[in-house]
Design an enzyme around this catalytic site. Structure first.
Site, PDB file in Angstrom:
ATOM      1  N   ASP A 181       6.439 -10.712   7.683  1.00 32.78           N
ATOM      2  CA  ASP A 181       6.283  -9.736   8.755  1.00 32.78           C
ATOM      3  C   ASP A 181       7.695  -9.381   9.219  1.00 32.78           C
ATOM      4  O   ASP A 181       8.366 -10.199   9.873  1.00 32.78           O
ATOM      5  CB  ASP A 181       5.466 -10.339   9.906  1.00 32.78           C
ATOM      6  CG  ASP A 181       5.273  -9.356  11.048  1.00 32.78           C
ATOM      7  OD1 ASP A 181       6.034  -8.356  11.123  1.00 32.78           O
ATOM      8  OD2 ASP A 181       4.363  -9.581  11.878  1.00 32.78           O
ATOM      9  N   SER A 219       0.833  -1.209   0.000  1.00 37.67           N
ATOM     10  CA  SER A 219       0.000   0.000   0.000  1.00 37.67           C
ATOM     11  C   SER A 219       0.865   1.255   0.000  1.00 37.67           C
ATOM     12  O   SER A 219       2.085   1.208   0.183  1.00 37.67           O
ATOM     13  CB  SER A 219      -0.946   0.025   1.209  1.00 37.67           C
ATOM     14  OG  SER A 219      -0.242   0.270   2.409  1.00 37.67           O
ATOM     15  N   GLY A 220       0.218   2.380  -0.226  1.00 35.15           N
ATOM     16  CA  GLY A 220       0.832   3.687  -0.054  1.00 35.15           C
ATOM     17  C   GLY A 220       2.074   3.935  -0.900  1.00 35.15           C
ATOM     18  O   GLY A 220       2.096   3.657  -2.107  1.00 35.15           O
ATOM     19  N   ILE A 221       3.109   4.438  -0.244  1.00 35.69           N
ATOM     20  CA  ILE A 221       4.320   4.856  -0.952  1.00 35.69           C
ATOM     21  C   ILE A 221       5.023   3.646  -1.579  1.00 35.69           C
ATOM     22  O   ILE A 221       5.495   3.711  -2.723  1.00 35.69           O
ATOM     23  CB  ILE A 221       5.257   5.612   0.030  1.00 35.69           C
ATOM     24  CG1 ILE A 221       4.559   6.892   0.533  1.00 35.69           C
ATOM     25  CG2 ILE A 221       6.585   5.950  -0.642  1.00 35.69           C
ATOM     26  CD1 ILE A 221       5.261   7.579   1.713  1.00 35.69           C
ATOM     27  N   TYR A 225       8.694   8.280  17.112  1.00 37.78           N
ATOM     28  CA  TYR A 225       8.673   8.061  15.657  1.00 37.78           C
ATOM     29  C   TYR A 225       9.691   8.972  14.972  1.00 37.78           C
ATOM     30  O   TYR A 225      10.444   8.523  14.096  1.00 37.78           O
ATOM     31  CB  TYR A 225       7.268   8.332  15.128  1.00 37.78           C
ATOM     32  CG  TYR A 225       7.143   8.262  13.627  1.00 37.78           C
ATOM     33  CD1 TYR A 225       7.048   7.035  12.974  1.00 37.78           C
ATOM     34  CD2 TYR A 225       7.120   9.427  12.848  1.00 37.78           C
ATOM     35  CE1 TYR A 225       6.933   6.967  11.583  1.00 37.78           C
ATOM     36  CE2 TYR A 225       7.008   9.367  11.462  1.00 37.78           C
ATOM     37  CZ  TYR A 225       6.914   8.139  10.841  1.00 37.78           C
ATOM     38  OH  TYR A 225       6.805   8.073   9.465  1.00 37.78           O
ATOM     39  N   LYS A 282      12.944   7.923  12.585  1.00 34.11           N
ATOM     40  CA  LYS A 282      13.161   8.419  11.228  1.00 34.11           C
ATOM     41  C   LYS A 282      14.483   9.195  11.129  1.00 34.11           C
ATOM     42  O   LYS A 282      15.114   9.227  10.063  1.00 34.11           O
ATOM     43  CB  LYS A 282      11.973   9.263  10.782  1.00 34.11           C
ATOM     44  CG  LYS A 282      10.708   8.430  10.596  1.00 34.11           C
ATOM     45  CD  LYS A 282      10.913   7.348   9.538  1.00 34.11           C
ATOM     46  CE  LYS A 282       9.707   6.500   9.259  1.00 34.11           C
ATOM     47  NZ  LYS A 282       9.952   5.496   8.212  1.00 34.11           N
ATOM     48  N   THR A 334      -1.827   8.109   2.241  1.00 33.24           N
ATOM     49  CA  THR A 334      -1.663   6.649   2.247  1.00 33.24           C
ATOM     50  C   THR A 334      -2.531   6.099   3.387  1.00 33.24           C
ATOM     51  O   THR A 334      -3.292   6.834   4.013  1.00 33.24           O
ATOM     52  CB  THR A 334      -0.190   6.242   2.521  1.00 33.24           C
ATOM     53  OG1 THR A 334       0.128   6.588   3.875  1.00 33.24           O
ATOM     54  CG2 THR A 334       0.782   6.915   1.570  1.00 33.24           C
TER      55      THR A 334
HETATM   56  P1  NAP Z   1       1.048   2.612   4.524  1.00 34.30           P
HETATM   57  O1  NAP Z   1       0.156   2.831   3.351  1.00 34.30           O
HETATM   58  O2  NAP Z   1       0.459   2.283   5.840  1.00 34.30           O
HETATM   59  O3  NAP Z   1       2.119   1.487   4.113  1.00 34.30           O
HETATM   60  C1  NAP Z   1       2.890   0.813   5.065  1.00 34.30           C
HETATM   61  C2  NAP Z   1       3.428  -0.455   4.427  1.00 34.30           C
HETATM   62  O4  NAP Z   1       4.238  -1.143   5.370  1.00 34.30           O
HETATM   63  C3  NAP Z   1       2.340  -1.419   3.973  1.00 34.30           C
HETATM   64  O5  NAP Z   1       2.708  -1.989   2.738  1.00 34.30           O
HETATM   65  C4  NAP Z   1       2.324  -2.470   5.066  1.00 34.30           C
HETATM   66  O6  NAP Z   1       1.864  -3.680   4.492  1.00 34.30           O
HETATM   67  C5  NAP Z   1       3.806  -2.508   5.409  1.00 34.30           C
HETATM   68  N1  NAP Z   1       4.036  -3.055   6.754  1.00 34.30           N
HETATM   69  C6  NAP Z   1       3.494  -2.635   7.926  1.00 34.30           C
HETATM   70  N2  NAP Z   1       3.901  -3.400   8.936  1.00 34.30           N
HETATM   71  C7  NAP Z   1       4.715  -4.351   8.396  1.00 34.30           C
HETATM   72  C8  NAP Z   1       5.434  -5.450   8.925  1.00 34.30           C
HETATM   73  N3  NAP Z   1       5.399  -5.743  10.243  1.00 34.30           N
HETATM   74  N4  NAP Z   1       6.173  -6.223   8.077  1.00 34.30           N
HETATM   75  C9  NAP Z   1       6.204  -5.940   6.751  1.00 34.30           C
HETATM   76  N5  NAP Z   1       5.548  -4.904   6.192  1.00 34.30           N
HETATM   77  C10 NAP Z   1       4.806  -4.134   7.011  1.00 34.30           C
HETATM   78  O7  NAP Z   1       1.921   3.894   4.805  1.00 34.30           O
HETATM   79  P2  NAP Z   1       2.960   4.729   3.905  1.00 34.30           P
HETATM   80  O8  NAP Z   1       2.696   6.144   4.188  1.00 34.30           O
HETATM   81  O9  NAP Z   1       2.977   4.262   2.507  1.00 34.30           O
HETATM   82  O10 NAP Z   1       4.312   4.344   4.645  1.00 34.30           O
HETATM   83  C11 NAP Z   1       5.496   4.031   3.936  1.00 34.30           C
HETATM   84  C12 NAP Z   1       6.674   4.689   4.634  1.00 34.30           C
HETATM   85  O11 NAP Z   1       6.559   6.100   4.519  1.00 34.30           O
HETATM   86  C13 NAP Z   1       6.771   4.382   6.124  1.00 34.30           C
HETATM   87  O12 NAP Z   1       8.112   4.092   6.440  1.00 34.30           O
HETATM   88  C14 NAP Z   1       6.348   5.699   6.781  1.00 34.30           C
HETATM   89  O13 NAP Z   1       6.962   5.863   8.037  1.00 34.30           O
HETATM   90  C15 NAP Z   1       6.869   6.687   5.765  1.00 34.30           C
HETATM   91  N6  NAP Z   1       6.270   8.035   5.803  1.00 34.30           N
HETATM   92  C16 NAP Z   1       4.931   8.202   5.577  1.00 34.30           C
HETATM   93  C17 NAP Z   1       4.407   9.483   5.605  1.00 34.30           C
HETATM   94  C18 NAP Z   1       2.964   9.747   5.344  1.00 34.30           C
HETATM   95  O14 NAP Z   1       2.499  10.886   5.590  1.00 34.30           O
HETATM   96  N7  NAP Z   1       2.202   8.787   4.824  1.00 34.30           N
HETATM   97  C19 NAP Z   1       5.231  10.584   5.867  1.00 34.30           C
HETATM   98  C20 NAP Z   1       6.576  10.374   6.092  1.00 34.30           C
HETATM   99  C21 NAP Z   1       7.084   9.100   6.039  1.00 34.30           C
HETATM  100  P3  NAP Z   1       1.151  -4.895   5.273  1.00 34.30           P
HETATM  101  O15 NAP Z   1       0.121  -4.324   6.176  1.00 34.30           O
HETATM  102  O16 NAP Z   1       0.610  -5.737   4.156  1.00 34.30           O
HETATM  103  O17 NAP Z   1       2.250  -5.588   6.009  1.00 34.30           O
END
Ligand code: NAP
Length: 262
Positions: free
Chosen positions: A65, A17-19, A156, A160, A191
């Site tokens: 995981d 999902s997401g990024i 958090y 980061k 996301t």
């Molecule tokens: P997201 O849509 O929630 O995606 C998170 C991803 O991580 C999903 O694919 C999830 O897949 C996977 N994940 C979660 N727990 C896991 C585990 N235990 N083992 C393996 N995979 C796992 O959020 P996102 O925003 O795209 O996040 C991606 C990155 O961007 C993260 O590192 C986040 O900290 C960073 N980020 C996000 C934002 C923002 O505003 N969205 C801003 C700055 C940085 P499953 O549930 O299928 O495991």
């Protein structure tokens, strides 16, 4: 990235999902075969089938995981031994539940395992392999809050900041050996990150929210431009360069035998 990793495949964590999902789509369009990693196997497989159909690229799924040592070891071993791998995108990550003291202690343990331990394990595995082959790229997804811990959950933000420091430090150590490292510092990105912890992205002004696809396209531009740190929303790169210049100006005065007079 097109130069040294052009015919390689890429392993993307957090690709369900997401990024991470946006990375998977855009990497395949750029001609990379993929290994997609996350926990949700069915969701990964659906993405793999669609991306494979639309781009003709080979897309493999590795359900894992990354907070579980046995799963992490499997992915680490794949990164360490897959001679065709040229790019690692460490994107899997988990956010907090509101302010620092609102999140239960166990949540921080899980966040540390995923955001820090797993990312470091895979980064070093890829770095060793890529140095051995004289080429490859590692993209580590940090966050803009690494630069402003006062504005977000401290635990958090610190995790980061670890990702940022690891990437910058390793870039200095092995950057000359043909390996590219990039820390990506997204701001607020649309996301599932917020939904997963019950937060409401609707509370955030729309003009602050970037779409994941736009973020990733800009991240590729930063990587292609040779940036070690990419802040996609920053209009003037000189602002970041000034921060870095100020940090390095401290250098000569960080290590003296005698404490400063002040
Ligand atoms: P997201 O849509 O929630 O995606 C998170 C991803 O991580 C999903 O694919 C999830 O897949 C996977 N994940 C979660 N727990 C896991 C585990 N235990 N083992 C393996 N995979 C796992 O959020 P996102 O925003 O795209 O996040 C991606 C990155 O961007 C993260 O590192 C986040 O900290 C960073 N980020 C996000 C934002 C923002 O505003 N969205 C801003 C700055 C940085 P499953 O549930 O299928 O495991």
């Amino acid at each position: 990235m097109r130069h040294d990793t052009a015919h390689s495949h890429a392993l993307v964590t957090g690709a369900s999902s997401g990024i991470g999902a946006a990375y998977a789509e855009q990497l395949a369009v750029r001609g990379h075969g993929l290994i997609l990693v996350a926990r949700d196997a069915a969701r990964l497989q659906a993405a793999a089938d669609r991306i494979g159909r639309e781009t003709g690229m080979t897309v493999e799924v590795m359900a894992a995981d990354l907070t579980r040592p046995a799963d992490l070891a499997l992915v680490r071993d794949r990164v360490a031994t897959d001679a065709g791998l040229g790019l690692l995108v460490n994107c899997a990550g988990l956010g907090p539940l509101g302010p620092s003291l609102d999140s239960p202690a166990e949540l921080y343990d899980g966040m540390l395992d995923l955001n820090v331990r797993a990312l470091q394990t895979l980064t070093f595995a890829a770095a060793r392999a890529f140095v051995g082959r004289g080429g490859g790229a590692i993209v580590n997804v940090s966050s803009a809050v690494a630069l402003i811990p006062e504005r977000f959950n401290a635990g958090y933000a610190a995790q980061k900041a670890f990702v940022l420091a690891l990437t910058q430090g390793l870039a200095a150590e092995i950057g000359g050996k043909g390996v590219r490292l990039q820390a990506l510092l997204p701001g607020v990105t649309r996301t599932e990150f917020f939904d997963r912890v019950g937060a409401d992205i609707g509370q955030i002004p729309p003009e602050m929210i970037m779409e994941a696809g736009d973020l990733v396209a800009a991240a590729f531009a930063g990587l292609d431009a040779g940036e070690t740190v990419t802040i996609c929303s920053l209009p003037d790169i000189a602002d970041w360069q000034a921060v870095e210049a100020a940090r390095f100006r401290l250098g000569p005065n960080l290590f003296h035998r005698v404490p400063a007079g002040r």
